[in-house]
Motif scaffolding. Structure first.
Motif, mmCIF file in Angstrom:
data_model
loop_
_atom_site.group_PDB
_atom_site.id
_atom_site.type_symbol
_atom_site.label_atom_id
_atom_site.label_comp_id
_atom_site.label_asym_id
_atom_site.label_seq_id
_atom_site.Cartn_x
_atom_site.Cartn_y
_atom_site.Cartn_z
ATOM 1 N N ASP A 147 -1.995 24.597 53.499
ATOM 2 C CA ASP A 147 -1.073 23.580 52.993
ATOM 3 C C ASP A 147 -0.071 24.194 52.030
ATOM 4 O O ASP A 147 -0.108 25.393 51.724
ATOM 5 C CB ASP A 147 -1.829 22.414 52.354
ATOM 6 C CG ASP A 147 -2.597 22.795 51.086
ATOM 7 O OD1 ASP A 147 -2.167 23.724 50.373
ATOM 8 O OD2 ASP A 147 -3.623 22.167 50.785
ATOM 9 N N ASN A 148 0.835 23.353 51.556
ATOM 10 C CA ASN A 148 1.919 23.825 50.691
ATOM 11 C C ASN A 148 1.479 24.025 49.249
ATOM 12 O O ASN A 148 2.302 24.351 48.389
ATOM 13 C CB ASN A 148 3.110 22.854 50.747
ATOM 14 C CG ASN A 148 2.772 21.465 50.223
ATOM 15 O OD1 ASN A 148 1.623 21.017 50.307
ATOM 16 N ND2 ASN A 148 3.757 20.764 49.705
ATOM 17 N N GLN A 149 0.185 23.851 48.978
ATOM 18 C CA GLN A 149 -0.341 24.103 47.633
ATOM 19 C C GLN A 149 -1.189 25.379 47.597
ATOM 20 O O GLN A 149 -1.825 25.668 46.594
ATOM 21 C CB GLN A 149 -1.164 22.894 47.165
ATOM 22 C CG GLN A 149 -0.333 21.612 47.086
ATOM 23 C CD GLN A 149 -1.126 20.446 46.528
ATOM 24 O OE1 GLN A 149 -2.275 20.587 46.102
ATOM 25 N NE2 GLN A 149 -0.505 19.278 46.517
ATOM 26 N N GLY A 150 -1.183 26.103 48.712
ATOM 27 C CA GLY A 150 -1.898 27.377 48.742
ATOM 28 C C GLY A 150 -3.326 27.312 49.230
ATOM 29 O O GLY A 150 -4.016 28.337 49.278
ATOM 30 N N ASN A 151 -3.795 26.115 49.609
ATOM 31 C CA ASN A 151 -5.160 25.997 50.130
ATOM 32 C C ASN A 151 -5.201 26.436 51.587
ATOM 33 O O ASN A 151 -4.281 26.140 52.355
ATOM 34 C CB ASN A 151 -5.633 24.548 50.025
ATOM 35 C CG ASN A 151 -5.648 24.045 48.603
ATOM 36 O OD1 ASN A 151 -6.339 24.581 47.745
ATOM 37 N ND2 ASN A 151 -4.857 23.016 48.325
ATOM 38 N N GLN A 152 -6.273 27.108 51.982
ATOM 39 C CA GLN A 152 -6.455 27.451 53.384
ATOM 40 C C GLN A 152 -7.918 27.733 53.653
ATOM 41 O O GLN A 152 -8.713 27.966 52.732
ATOM 42 C CB GLN A 152 -5.600 28.650 53.772
ATOM 43 C CG GLN A 152 -5.913 29.940 53.066
ATOM 44 C CD GLN A 152 -5.079 31.084 53.640
ATOM 45 O OE1 GLN A 152 -4.940 31.214 54.852
ATOM 46 N NE2 GLN A 152 -4.528 31.909 52.773
ATOM 47 N N GLY A 153 -8.278 27.680 54.929
ATOM 48 C CA GLY A 153 -9.653 27.939 55.329
ATOM 49 C C GLY A 153 -9.791 27.731 56.822
ATOM 50 O O GLY A 153 -8.837 27.380 57.509
ATOM 51 N N VAL A 154 -11.005 27.942 57.333
ATOM 52 C CA VAL A 154 -11.282 27.795 58.757
ATOM 53 C C VAL A 154 -12.415 26.789 58.934
ATOM 54 O O VAL A 154 -13.464 26.901 58.299
ATOM 55 C CB VAL A 154 -11.661 29.144 59.391
ATOM 56 C CG1 VAL A 154 -12.065 28.947 60.863
ATOM 57 C CG2 VAL A 154 -10.504 30.129 59.288
#
Length: 283
Positions: free
Chosen positions: A80-87
Motif C-alpha cells: 500500500d501507499n503507507q509502506g505496508n507489504q506482505g504475502v
C-alpha cells in the motif's frame, strides 16, 4: 429451546472480472444481492489458468469499509501507499480496515498453478469510517484449526465454534463469525449466533442440507444461502464427498449505504468528498 435458523433465500453468483482482468464469481454485490448488511461484497476466485489471474489488482483506493482476503490456494502479495507489504498464503487471512483512505494492490506471487480464495467486504459504522487504516494479518499457522475425530475441519478466522475454538480476528463493530468448514459425508455441524445477526453459508464444494428436518433445504455448490434470524443453524453433508463452505455472520449496522466503486459512505456528500480527497492526494 433456542430458535433454529432456516435457509431463507438462495443466490447463485455471477461471472465477473475485476482488477486487471481477474476472472471471478461475484456472489454479494451483484444485481440480485447488492448487499447483505453488514456485508457489501463477496467474490470467489479459483483458476489454474494464469491468464485469468496474472494481471492481479494493481493499486486502487478504498475508503469507509474493510476488506477480508482469505486464500485456499496460491499466493498473493499486497502493498500500500503507507509502506505496508506482505504475502498472503493458503490458509492465511488479511483483514484490512481501509478507514479514511488507503491505496493498495494485490498481485499474484506466482506465474502458474492454482489461485483460489475469497474476498469479503465488510462495512464500517459511520463513526468509524474515517479511522486510521490498519491491518489484521495472520499466516496459515496462526489461524486456529479445529479437527474432530470424524474428520470435520474448521478454520476459525473470527468468532468461536461450539467447541470453544476462538478465531484470531477482533472486530467490535459487527462481532463477526468467519469459519471455513470441511464436513465429511453424513456428518453434521451445529453453530450458534446471536439472534439478530446476519448469517450466510457459501458452499463451494459438495452439497448440504440446512435446517431441521421439518424445514430443511438443499444448498448446491456455487450457491450462497441466507439464513433466517435465530440462535443456531444445523448443517448436514449428504453428499458422497467432503463438502466445503464458508459460514459467516455479523451484526447489521442498519445505516444508509452510499457506495461508488471503492468508496462506501453514508451520504452522497461524503462520497464526493472521498473522490476529491483521492484526486488531490489526501489518502
Amino acid at each position: 429451546m433456542s430458535t433454529p435458523r432456516t435457509l431463507q433465500q438462495v443466490y447463485t453468483g455471477l461471472p465477473a472480472s475485476d482488477g486487471a482482468g481477474v476472472k471471478l464469481t461475484r456472489i454479494i454485490g451483484q444485481p440480485q444481492l447488492k448487499n447483505l448488511d453488514p456485508f457489501l461484497m463477496l467474490d470467489a476466485f479459483g483458476t489454474d489458468q494464469p491468464q485469468d489471474y496474472i494481471g492481479g489488482f494493481p493499486p486502487h483506493p478504498h475508503r469507509g469499509f474493510e476488506t477480508v482476503t482469505y486464500l485456499l490456494a496460491g499466493r498473493m502479495r499486497h502493498s500500500d501507499n503507507q509502506g505496508n507489504q506482505g504475502v498472503i498464503e493458503p490458509g492465511g487471512v488479511q483483514w484490512m480496515t481501509a478507514g479514511r483512505g488507503i491505496i493498495h494492490s494485490e498481485m499474484p506471487e506466482q506465474e502458474e498453478g492454482l489461485l483460489m480464495g475469497f474476498q469479503l467486504w465488510v462495512n464500517l459504522p459511520a463513526h468509524a469510517k474515517m479511522t486510521t487504516p490498519s491491518y489484521q494479518e495472520y499466516a496459515p499457522e496462526q489461524v486456529p484449526e479445529e479437527v474432530w475425530p470424524n474428520g470435520t475441519r474448521i478454520k476459525v478466522i473470527a468468532g468461536k465454534t461450539e467447541r470453544g475454538t476462538q478465531g484470531v480476528i477482533q472486530n467490535n463493530f459487527i462481532n463477526p463469525t468467519y469459519l471455513d468448514v470441511q464436513l465429511p459425508p453424513g456428518e453434521r455441524l451445529v453453530q450458534t449466533f446471536p439472534m439478530q445477526q446476519t448469517a450466510f453459508i457459501y458452499l463451494h464444494e459438495g452439497q448440504l442440507k440446512v435446517g431441521k428436518p421439518a424445514s430443511e433445504r438443499t444448498l448446491q455448490a456455487g450457491q450462497l444461502g441466507v439464513l433466517s434470524h435465530g440462535e443456531h443453524v444445523t448443517i448436514e453433508n449428504r453428499a458422497k464427498q467432503i463438502s466445503r463452505f464458508l459460514l459467516v455472520a455479523g451484526s447489521p449496522l442498519n445505516e444508509p449505504i452510499v457506495q461508488r466503486g471503492p468508496f462506501v459512505m453514508n451520504t452522497q456528500a461524503e462520497i464526493m468528498q472521498a473522490f476529491d480527497d483521492y484526486q488531490n492526494g489526501r489518502f
